[in-house]
Scaffold this active site. Structure first.
Site, PDB file in Angstrom:
ATOM      1  N   ARG A 146       0.650  -1.276   0.002  1.00 42.44           N
ATOM      2  CA  ARG A 146      -0.139  -0.014   0.013  1.00 42.44           C
ATOM      3  C   ARG A 146       0.931   1.234  -0.028  1.00 42.44           C
ATOM      4  O   ARG A 146       2.189   1.024   0.017  1.00 42.44           O
ATOM      5  CB  ARG A 146      -1.028   0.047   1.218  1.00 42.44           C
ATOM      6  CG  ARG A 146      -0.486  -0.714   2.370  1.00 42.44           C
ATOM      7  CD  ARG A 146      -0.188   0.232   3.412  1.00 42.44           C
ATOM      8  NE  ARG A 146      -0.239   1.811   3.523  1.00 42.44           N
ATOM      9  CZ  ARG A 146       0.723   2.369   3.840  1.00 42.44           C
ATOM     10  NH1 ARG A 146       2.009   1.847   3.880  1.00 42.44           N
ATOM     11  NH2 ARG A 146       0.698   3.866   3.799  1.00 42.44           N
ATOM     12  N   GLY A 147       0.224   2.442  -0.078  1.00 40.59           N
ATOM     13  CA  GLY A 147       0.917   3.671  -0.219  1.00 40.59           C
ATOM     14  C   GLY A 147       0.826   3.896  -1.770  1.00 40.59           C
ATOM     15  O   GLY A 147       1.421   3.208  -2.383  1.00 40.59           O
ATOM     16  N   ALA A 148       0.780   5.197  -2.117  1.00 40.91           N
ATOM     17  CA  ALA A 148       0.851   5.526  -3.625  1.00 40.91           C
ATOM     18  C   ALA A 148       1.946   5.003  -4.327  1.00 40.91           C
ATOM     19  O   ALA A 148       1.738   4.425  -5.414  1.00 40.91           O
ATOM     20  CB  ALA A 148       0.450   6.985  -3.634  1.00 40.91           C
ATOM     21  N   ARG A 200      -7.188  -0.250  -7.139  1.00 37.48           N
ATOM     22  CA  ARG A 200      -7.434   0.869  -6.006  1.00 37.48           C
ATOM     23  C   ARG A 200      -7.850   2.190  -6.698  1.00 37.48           C
ATOM     24  O   ARG A 200      -7.104   2.336  -7.513  1.00 37.48           O
ATOM     25  CB  ARG A 200      -6.343   1.030  -5.014  1.00 37.48           C
ATOM     26  CG  ARG A 200      -6.335  -0.330  -3.961  1.00 37.48           C
ATOM     27  CD  ARG A 200      -5.328  -0.071  -2.802  1.00 37.48           C
ATOM     28  NE  ARG A 200      -5.998   0.971  -1.983  1.00 37.48           N
ATOM     29  CZ  ARG A 200      -5.341   1.605  -0.751  1.00 37.48           C
ATOM     30  NH1 ARG A 200      -4.014   1.246  -0.517  1.00 37.48           N
ATOM     31  NH2 ARG A 200      -5.990   2.305   0.110  1.00 37.48           N
ATOM     32  N   GLN A 238      -2.749   2.881   9.991  1.00 39.80           N
ATOM     33  CA  GLN A 238      -1.319   2.748   9.180  1.00 39.80           C
ATOM     34  C   GLN A 238      -0.140   3.578  10.071  1.00 39.80           C
ATOM     35  O   GLN A 238       0.845   3.195  10.354  1.00 39.80           O
ATOM     36  CB  GLN A 238      -1.444   3.610   7.948  1.00 39.80           C
ATOM     37  CG  GLN A 238      -2.295   2.555   6.979  1.00 39.80           C
ATOM     38  CD  GLN A 238      -3.572   2.957   6.719  1.00 39.80           C
ATOM     39  OE1 GLN A 238      -4.188   3.556   7.703  1.00 39.80           O
ATOM     40  NE2 GLN A 238      -4.140   2.913   5.681  1.00 39.80           N
ATOM     41  N   ASP A 256      -1.908  10.815  -2.131  1.00 41.46           N
ATOM     42  CA  ASP A 256      -2.088   9.978  -3.212  1.00 41.46           C
ATOM     43  C   ASP A 256      -2.668  10.548  -4.713  1.00 41.46           C
ATOM     44  O   ASP A 256      -2.470   9.873  -5.699  1.00 41.46           O
ATOM     45  CB  ASP A 256      -3.186   9.121  -2.812  1.00 41.46           C
ATOM     46  CG  ASP A 256      -2.828   8.390  -1.719  1.00 41.46           C
ATOM     47  OD1 ASP A 256      -2.683   8.816  -0.359  1.00 41.46           O
ATOM     48  OD2 ASP A 256      -2.860   7.159  -1.914  1.00 41.46           O
ATOM     49  N   ASN A 288      -5.445  12.919   0.328  1.00 37.69           N
ATOM     50  CA  ASN A 288      -4.370  11.868   1.099  1.00 37.69           C
ATOM     51  C   ASN A 288      -5.253  11.138   1.928  1.00 37.69           C
ATOM     52  O   ASN A 288      -6.605  11.426   2.243  1.00 37.69           O
ATOM     53  CB  ASN A 288      -3.430  12.547   1.857  1.00 37.69           C
ATOM     54  CG  ASN A 288      -2.341  12.036   2.384  1.00 37.69           C
ATOM     55  OD1 ASN A 288      -1.700  11.072   1.934  1.00 37.69           O
ATOM     56  ND2 ASN A 288      -2.033  11.976   3.786  1.00 37.69           N
ATOM     57  N   LYS A 289      -4.732  10.365   2.935  1.00 34.08           N
ATOM     58  CA  LYS A 289      -5.573   9.531   3.990  1.00 34.08           C
ATOM     59  C   LYS A 289      -6.528  10.344   4.614  1.00 34.08           C
ATOM     60  O   LYS A 289      -6.255  11.294   5.285  1.00 34.08           O
ATOM     61  CB  LYS A 289      -4.626   8.782   4.716  1.00 34.08           C
ATOM     62  CG  LYS A 289      -5.276   7.790   5.806  1.00 34.08           C
ATOM     63  CD  LYS A 289      -6.016   6.865   4.993  1.00 34.08           C
ATOM     64  CE  LYS A 289      -5.505   5.889   3.995  1.00 34.08           C
ATOM     65  NZ  LYS A 289      -6.669   5.135   3.161  1.00 34.08           N
TER      66      LYS A 289
END
Ligand code: MRU
Length: 371
Positions: A53-55, A90, A203, A244, A254-255
């Site tokens: 995960r993570g862009a 995603r 996270q 992201d 972003n998150k």
């Protein structure tokens, strides 16, 4: 990155390039596990279940997914199939489409016999590029930390607040938002990080706290709602977050929860920096709130929590009444006006179309480009 003192990347080719190995992020912080991925379908599954995960990392993983698909079938149809499969994993981080489009464009110019080797090479190149980009952002972000440190005459400590995990686990190495932190720590600046837990998937608690600990960076885990209070009381000097997808006008997706931190930072005069590698900038968009697709995940991630019990077992427990409905939106958009600066691999700029155009003159806003 350091894991028990040993250097790792988050993804690497194995088995004479017939597979890639990833760090299974769903096992952290309780266990360090790696997983071998042998084809595009397992890469897609690893992205969807957030083992990777993570862009930036999902972009590179997807590129490897394309490369693995080419090892067994390098036809035009296979290129399109792998591209579609991986793209559907995603929706929010644009790095995914960016990496897949780049690999597909390269493969389309080649004959099927040339594709297996070329795809592997390109995936490796994207991984190396990610590391170089993050290192450069680390350097530019370090400049902001170092300047503050100097204005204080080298006294006290610098307190950074970060949200989610935008560290090395979210990239191939170094991280985005945490790259300046590691750089400052390694330079000897006393730095401390407030780590937002980042519900619902935690996270911050499970990944950011773990990787900062592996590197020895002092940090404190806080509940997501604590940041505003800490800023009001002068306990946060700077915020560093990742992105992201950033629009050509500087809106940052972003998150979920990033927006509220930006509002609190703005209200308290705390600089709010977004580390935005160029593959995460979507020059086809001009309005983040209206145009960026926001991922919705399962209700269960909100109604339940995972943790380690006293017997050493990892368990899921329910924290809401049975049958309670939940909404799980994964990301939010911070309008450009709340962002102090974007930190890119080419330097720092205002979060605006002018700021981005000055750093990336070749990437004019192109609202018609196919994503
Ligand atoms: O849902 P995730 O864990 O993939 O979300 C990650 C983030 O929101 C990060 O902040 C982001 O990818 C930015 S940069 C590494």
């Amino acid at each position: 990155m350091n894991i028990r003192g040993e250097h790792y990347r988050t993804i690497w080719p194995t088995d004479a390039h017939r597979s890639v190995t990833i760090i299974d992020q769903t096992a952290l912080p309780f266990a360090f596990r790696t997983r071998l991925l042998r084809n595009a379908a397992t890469v897609a599954e690893a992205i969807q279940t957030m083992q990777v995960r993570g862009a930036p990392l999902i972009g590179v993983a997807a590129a490897y997914g394309m490369a693995l698909a080419m090892q067994t079938d390098a036809s035009d149809a296979s290129v399109e199939r792998a591209h579609a499969l991986l793209l559907a994993t995603r929706p929010t981080a644009v790095n995914l489409a960016w990496a897949l489009n780049r690999v597909r464009a390269a493969l389309r110019t080649l004959s099927p016999s040339e594709r297996p080797q070329a795809a592997l090479q390109l995936a490796g190149q994207l991984a190396d590029e990610d590391v170089a980009i993050n290192q450069a952002m680390g350097e530019h972000g370090f400049g902001r930390i170092d300047a503050l440190w100097r204005t204080r005459g080298g006294q006290g400590r610098i307190n950074v607040l970060t949200h989610c995990n935008a560290g090395w686990l979210a990239t191939v190495d170094w991280g985005t938002a945490l790259a300046p932190v590691y750089r400052a720590f390694d330079a000897g600046i006393p730095i401390h990080v407030w780590v937002d837990e980042t519900r619902p998937r935690n996270q911050g608690a499970s990944l950011t706290a773990w990787e900062l600990g592996q590197h020895g960076v002092p940090h404190t885990l806080i509940a997501d709602n604590a940041g505003g209070h800490l800023m009001q009381h002068g306990h946060v000097d700077l915020c560093f977050v990742g992105t992201d997808r950033t629009t050509a006008t500087g809106d940052v997706c972003n998150k979920i929860g990033t927006y509220l931190k930006a509002l609190a930072a703005n209200d308290n005069g705390v600089p709010f920096y977004v580390c935005a590698p160029s593959p995460s900038i979507d020059f086809s968009l001009t309005d983040g709130v209206q145009q960026i697709p926001i991922e919705e995940r399962s209700e269960r991630e909100v109604t339940h929590l995972w943790g380690l019990d006293d017997q050493g077992g990892v368990r899921e427990v329910r924290v809401a009444p049975e049958g309670c409905r939940a909404l799980n939106v994964g990301f939010d958009v911070t309008p450009a006006r709340l962002v102090t600066e974007l930190i890119t691999e080419r330097g720092c700029c205002r979060a605006s179309s002018e700021g981005l155009a000055a750093l990336f003159p070749e990437r004019r806003i192109d609202t018609k480009r196919v994503r």
